[in-house]
Structure formats: C-alpha cells, structure tokens
Design a protein around this motif. Sequence first.
Motif, PDB file in Angstrom:
ATOM      1  N   ARG A  97       7.237   1.972   9.842  1.00 57.99           N
ATOM      2  CA  ARG A  97       5.840   1.528   9.905  1.00 57.99           C
ATOM      3  C   ARG A  97       5.685   0.148   9.294  1.00 57.99           C
ATOM      4  O   ARG A  97       6.214  -0.130   8.232  1.00 57.99           O
ATOM      5  N   SER A  98       4.947  -0.691   9.964  1.00 62.39           N
ATOM      6  CA  SER A  98       4.649  -2.021   9.434  1.00 62.39           C
ATOM      7  C   SER A  98       3.525  -1.915   8.414  1.00 62.39           C
ATOM      8  O   SER A  98       2.570  -1.159   8.614  1.00 62.39           O
ATOM      9  N   PRO A  99       3.616  -2.682   7.308  1.00 59.38           N
ATOM     10  CA  PRO A  99       2.516  -2.649   6.341  1.00 59.38           C
ATOM     11  C   PRO A  99       1.234  -3.256   6.894  1.00 59.38           C
ATOM     12  O   PRO A  99       0.174  -3.103   6.296  1.00 59.38           O
ATOM     13  N   PHE A 100       1.336  -3.935   8.045  1.00 58.32           N
ATOM     14  CA  PHE A 100       0.151  -4.550   8.640  1.00 58.32           C
ATOM     15  C   PHE A 100      -0.523  -3.624   9.642  1.00 58.32           C
ATOM     16  O   PHE A 100      -1.446  -4.035  10.349  1.00 58.32           O
ATOM     17  N   GLN A 101      -0.062  -2.350   9.719  1.00 55.42           N
ATOM     18  CA  GLN A 101      -0.798  -1.335  10.452  1.00 55.42           C
ATOM     19  C   GLN A 101      -1.844  -0.780   9.481  1.00 55.42           C
ATOM     20  O   GLN A 101      -1.534  -0.054   8.546  1.00 55.42           O
ATOM     21  N   VAL A 102      -3.071  -1.137   9.697  1.00 59.18           N
ATOM     22  CA  VAL A 102      -4.107  -0.917   8.691  1.00 59.18           C
ATOM     23  C   VAL A 102      -4.446   0.558   8.521  1.00 59.18           C
ATOM     24  O   VAL A 102      -4.558   1.302   9.483  1.00 59.18           O
ATOM     25  N   ARG A 103      -4.593   0.959   7.271  1.00 56.88           N
ATOM     26  CA  ARG A 103      -5.158   2.259   6.942  1.00 56.88           C
ATOM     27  C   ARG A 103      -6.642   2.060   6.636  1.00 56.88           C
ATOM     28  O   ARG A 103      -7.025   1.089   6.007  1.00 56.88           O
ATOM     29  N   ASP A 104      -7.476   2.994   7.099  1.00 61.18           N
ATOM     30  CA  ASP A 104      -8.902   2.900   6.803  1.00 61.18           C
ATOM     31  C   ASP A 104      -9.141   3.276   5.348  1.00 61.18           C
ATOM     32  O   ASP A 104      -8.823   4.382   4.922  1.00 61.18           O
ATOM     33  N   LEU A 105      -9.706   2.350   4.580  1.00 62.65           N
ATOM     34  CA  LEU A 105      -9.988   2.577   3.175  1.00 62.65           C
ATOM     35  C   LEU A 105     -11.476   2.363   2.920  1.00 62.65           C
ATOM     36  O   LEU A 105     -12.068   1.441   3.467  1.00 62.65           O
ATOM     37  N   PRO A 106     -12.087   3.197   2.079  1.00 62.22           N
ATOM     38  CA  PRO A 106     -13.511   2.999   1.762  1.00 62.22           C
ATOM     39  C   PRO A 106     -13.693   1.773   0.879  1.00 62.22           C
ATOM     40  O   PRO A 106     -12.773   1.344   0.184  1.00 62.22           O
ATOM     41  N   LYS A 107     -14.889   1.200   0.907  1.00 57.60           N
ATOM     42  CA  LYS A 107     -15.176   0.062   0.041  1.00 57.60           C
ATOM     43  C   LYS A 107     -15.438   0.554  -1.377  1.00 57.60           C
ATOM     44  O   LYS A 107     -16.290   1.413  -1.593  1.00 57.60           O
ATOM     45  N   ASP A 108     -14.681   0.028  -2.336  1.00 51.68           N
ATOM     46  CA  ASP A 108     -14.788   0.462  -3.726  1.00 51.68           C
ATOM     47  C   ASP A 108     -15.172  -0.704  -4.615  1.00 51.68           C
ATOM     48  O   ASP A 108     -14.998  -1.870  -4.259  1.00 51.68           O
ATOM     49  N   GLY A 109     -15.663  -0.380  -5.819  1.00 51.82           N
ATOM     50  CA  GLY A 109     -16.015  -1.394  -6.793  1.00 51.82           C
ATOM     51  C   GLY A 109     -14.783  -1.980  -7.454  1.00 51.82           C
ATOM     52  O   GLY A 109     -13.666  -1.453  -7.315  1.00 51.82           O
ATOM     53  N   ALA A 110     -14.992  -3.070  -8.216  1.00 53.70           N
ATOM     54  CA  ALA A 110     -13.873  -3.789  -8.820  1.00 53.70           C
ATOM     55  C   ALA A 110     -13.061  -2.910  -9.759  1.00 53.70           C
ATOM     56  O   ALA A 110     -11.830  -2.957  -9.765  1.00 53.70           O
ATOM     57  N   ARG A 111     -13.732  -2.083 -10.578  1.00 55.15           N
ATOM     58  CA  ARG A 111     -13.003  -1.235 -11.527  1.00 55.15           C
ATOM     59  C   ARG A 111     -12.083  -0.258 -10.808  1.00 55.15           C
ATOM     60  O   ARG A 111     -10.925  -0.090 -11.192  1.00 55.15           O
ATOM     61  N   LYS A 112     -12.592   0.366  -9.742  1.00 55.05           N
ATOM     62  CA  LYS A 112     -11.775   1.319  -9.001  1.00 55.05           C
ATOM     63  C   LYS A 112     -10.648   0.618  -8.249  1.00 55.05           C
ATOM     64  O   LYS A 112      -9.539   1.149  -8.149  1.00 55.05           O
ATOM     65  N   LEU A 113     -10.920  -0.579  -7.723  1.00 54.78           N
ATOM     66  CA  LEU A 113      -9.876  -1.337  -7.033  1.00 54.78           C
ATOM     67  C   LEU A 113      -8.721  -1.630  -7.983  1.00 54.78           C
ATOM     68  O   LEU A 113      -7.548  -1.456  -7.631  1.00 54.78           O
ATOM     69  N   PHE A 114      -9.061  -2.074  -9.199  1.00 56.31           N
ATOM     70  CA  PHE A 114      -8.038  -2.390 -10.197  1.00 56.31           C
ATOM     71  C   PHE A 114      -7.254  -1.134 -10.560  1.00 56.31           C
ATOM     72  O   PHE A 114      -6.011  -1.165 -10.618  1.00 56.31           O
ATOM     73  N   LEU A 115      -7.960  -0.033 -10.788  1.00 56.54           N
ATOM     74  CA  LEU A 115      -7.297   1.214 -11.179  1.00 56.54           C
ATOM     75  C   LEU A 115      -6.397   1.734 -10.076  1.00 56.54           C
ATOM     76  O   LEU A 115      -5.280   2.194 -10.336  1.00 56.54           O
ATOM     77  N   MET A 116      -6.856   1.662  -8.825  1.00 55.79           N
ATOM     78  CA  MET A 116      -6.046   2.150  -7.712  1.00 55.79           C
ATOM     79  C   MET A 116      -4.784   1.304  -7.543  1.00 55.79           C
ATOM     80  O   MET A 116      -3.711   1.831  -7.246  1.00 55.79           O
ATOM     81  N   GLY A 117      -4.909  -0.020  -7.727  1.00 56.42           N
ATOM     82  CA  GLY A 117      -3.717  -0.865  -7.670  1.00 56.42           C
ATOM     83  C   GLY A 117      -2.730  -0.497  -8.764  1.00 56.42           C
ATOM     84  O   GLY A 117      -1.520  -0.437  -8.530  1.00 56.42           O
ATOM     85  N   PHE A 118      -3.258  -0.238  -9.965  1.00 58.07           N
ATOM     86  CA  PHE A 118      -2.420   0.144 -11.097  1.00 58.07           C
ATOM     87  C   PHE A 118      -1.684   1.454 -10.827  1.00 58.07           C
ATOM     88  O   PHE A 118      -0.460   1.554 -11.010  1.00 58.07           O
ATOM     89  N   LEU A 119      -2.412   2.465 -10.345  1.00 56.35           N
ATOM     90  CA  LEU A 119      -1.797   3.771 -10.090  1.00 56.35           C
ATOM     91  C   LEU A 119      -0.828   3.712  -8.918  1.00 56.35           C
ATOM     92  O   LEU A 119       0.219   4.375  -8.936  1.00 56.35           O
ATOM     93  N   THR A 120      -1.159   2.922  -7.902  1.00 54.75           N
ATOM     94  CA  THR A 120      -0.250   2.783  -6.759  1.00 54.75           C
ATOM     95  C   THR A 120       1.102   2.252  -7.207  1.00 54.75           C
ATOM     96  O   THR A 120       2.153   2.719  -6.749  1.00 54.75           O
ATOM     97  N   ASN A 121       1.092   1.296  -8.121  1.00 55.84           N
ATOM     98  CA  ASN A 121       2.347   0.730  -8.613  1.00 55.84           C
ATOM     99  C   ASN A 121       3.076   1.708  -9.531  1.00 55.84           C
ATOM    100  O   ASN A 121       4.295   1.862  -9.444  1.00 55.84           O
ATOM    101  N   LEU A 122       2.349   2.362 -10.430  1.00 58.54           N
ATOM    102  CA  LEU A 122       2.993   3.302 -11.351  1.00 58.54           C
ATOM    103  C   LEU A 122       3.667   4.448 -10.604  1.00 58.54           C
ATOM    104  O   LEU A 122       4.688   4.979 -11.051  1.00 58.54           O
ATOM    105  N   LEU A 123       3.092   4.845  -9.469  1.00 55.69           N
ATOM    106  CA  LEU A 123       3.636   5.968  -8.701  1.00 55.69           C
ATOM    107  C   LEU A 123       4.601   5.508  -7.611  1.00 55.69           C
ATOM    108  O   LEU A 123       5.004   6.314  -6.777  1.00 55.69           O
ATOM    109  N   ASN A 124       4.969   4.234  -7.643  1.00 56.33           N
ATOM    110  CA  ASN A 124       5.871   3.670  -6.639  1.00 56.33           C
ATOM    111  C   ASN A 124       7.318   3.854  -7.091  1.00 56.33           C
ATOM    112  O   ASN A 124       7.766   3.199  -8.034  1.00 56.33           O
ATOM    113  N   PRO A 125       8.089   4.734  -6.449  1.00 55.58           N
ATOM    114  CA  PRO A 125       9.472   4.973  -6.897  1.00 55.58           C
ATOM    115  C   PRO A 125      10.363   3.748  -6.760  1.00 55.58           C
ATOM    116  O   PRO A 125      11.340   3.602  -7.498  1.00 55.58           O
ATOM    117  N   LYS A 126      10.036   2.846  -5.836  1.00 57.52           N
ATOM    118  CA  LYS A 126      10.854   1.639  -5.662  1.00 57.52           C
ATOM    119  C   LYS A 126      10.868   0.810  -6.940  1.00 57.52           C
ATOM    120  O   LYS A 126      11.914   0.295  -7.352  1.00 57.52           O
TER     121      LYS A 126
END
Length: 210
Positions: A97-126
């Motif tokens: 899968r190409s990373p440019f195949q878009v997933r539909d994501l809801p619009k979130d506030g800045a705090r949630k955007l920051f937190l989701m980026g943080f958790l996405t990285n922490l849970l990234n096995p790579k």
Amino acid sequence: MPDPQTLLAFAAIALGMVLTPGPNMVYLVSRSLCQGRKAGLISLGGVALGFVVYMLCAAFGITALVLAVPYAYDAIRIAGALYLLWLAWQAVRPGGRSPFQVRDLPKDGARKLFLMGFLTNLLNPKIAVMYLSLLPQFIDPAAGSVLGQALVLGATQTLISVLVNALIAISAGSIALFLTRRPSVAAVQRWMMGTVLAGLAVRMATEARR
C-alpha cells in the motif's frame, strides 16, 4: 562523538528508513490530505516527541548493555540486518500500500492531533526495533562516552525524520497527484529503496564486531 564516517553511514540508514512507508508516514500524509498542512505539522510535533522518548530510553539502555555485555553486539547486529531485509521486502513486495492512498480521518483539534502523532510513533514497531537493533551497531566504546554517542546518533535520526516528514506533510497533495499520474516513478522509487536497504543489511550482517 561518533566519527564522521560512522555518522554519515547512520544518517544514510535513517534516511532510508524514513522514506520507507510506515505508520508514521501513512498517518501524517492522510492527516495532511484530509485536514490540511497545519494539521499534518501539528501531528508531526507529536511524532517528534515520540522519537525523543525512544532516543532517551534506548540511549540509557544501550549504555548499560554495552558496559555489561559487550558480546551482545553480535546478536543485535544480526537482528538489525534481518530487520533491514524485512523493510527491503516491504518496499518491493507486490500489492504494497502506498502511504498516499488516503485514509478518511475526522477533523480533530490541535491537542488531539499532537497526541495522536505521539501515540502513532510510540506504537510504531519500526522505530522501536531501529533504536534497539540498529543504533548499537554504530557505537564504538573505544571512541568515548557510549551515552554521548547514542544521544548524538539518536538526535541525528530524529532530525532527519522530522525534516523529511515535514517536507512530505507539506507537499502531500502535490506528491500524491504526481505519483497518481506517474505510477512507474513510484515503482522505481520502491525498488531503489529496497535495493539500498538490502545492501545495508548484507553489509551489517558481514561486518566484524567492533
């Protein structure tokens, strides 16, 4: 402080890994395309914090490991080489899968955007495996402080990843359109990246323990 050759080699691997599609890239691209560049960059701030957490944990843990069990290098070296081979396969395998195949994501506030980026990285096995398996290969106890070398290398990886991901987040729309119109370019990029990662894996597997 790592010598320039070691630092350059590590930077090349860090660049190769950040250009290999993974959870961080998929999330940042989808967020940028769905909610705009600003949302992508705020999410990237969370991803960057995740890199810092991994860097500090790995730096102190690797310091203890090197001082206590120097011969653990061999096991870690082989694990790192196998992981690079796996990344190479992920880059070239059919149906990836190409990373440019878009997933539909809801619009979130800045705090949630920051937190989701943080958790996405922490849970990234790579990222976890990279710090635990690859970072020690570029640390030479004879070159000075192991902790200092680990922090310099970790900071190098973090800087490269943040800069590359920032460029991708800002240019996500243009890149997606370009690759859609020129699928052969995307295929060439994937094979080039897979070849580079496989070559680095072979080099790491055959390199003598320092």
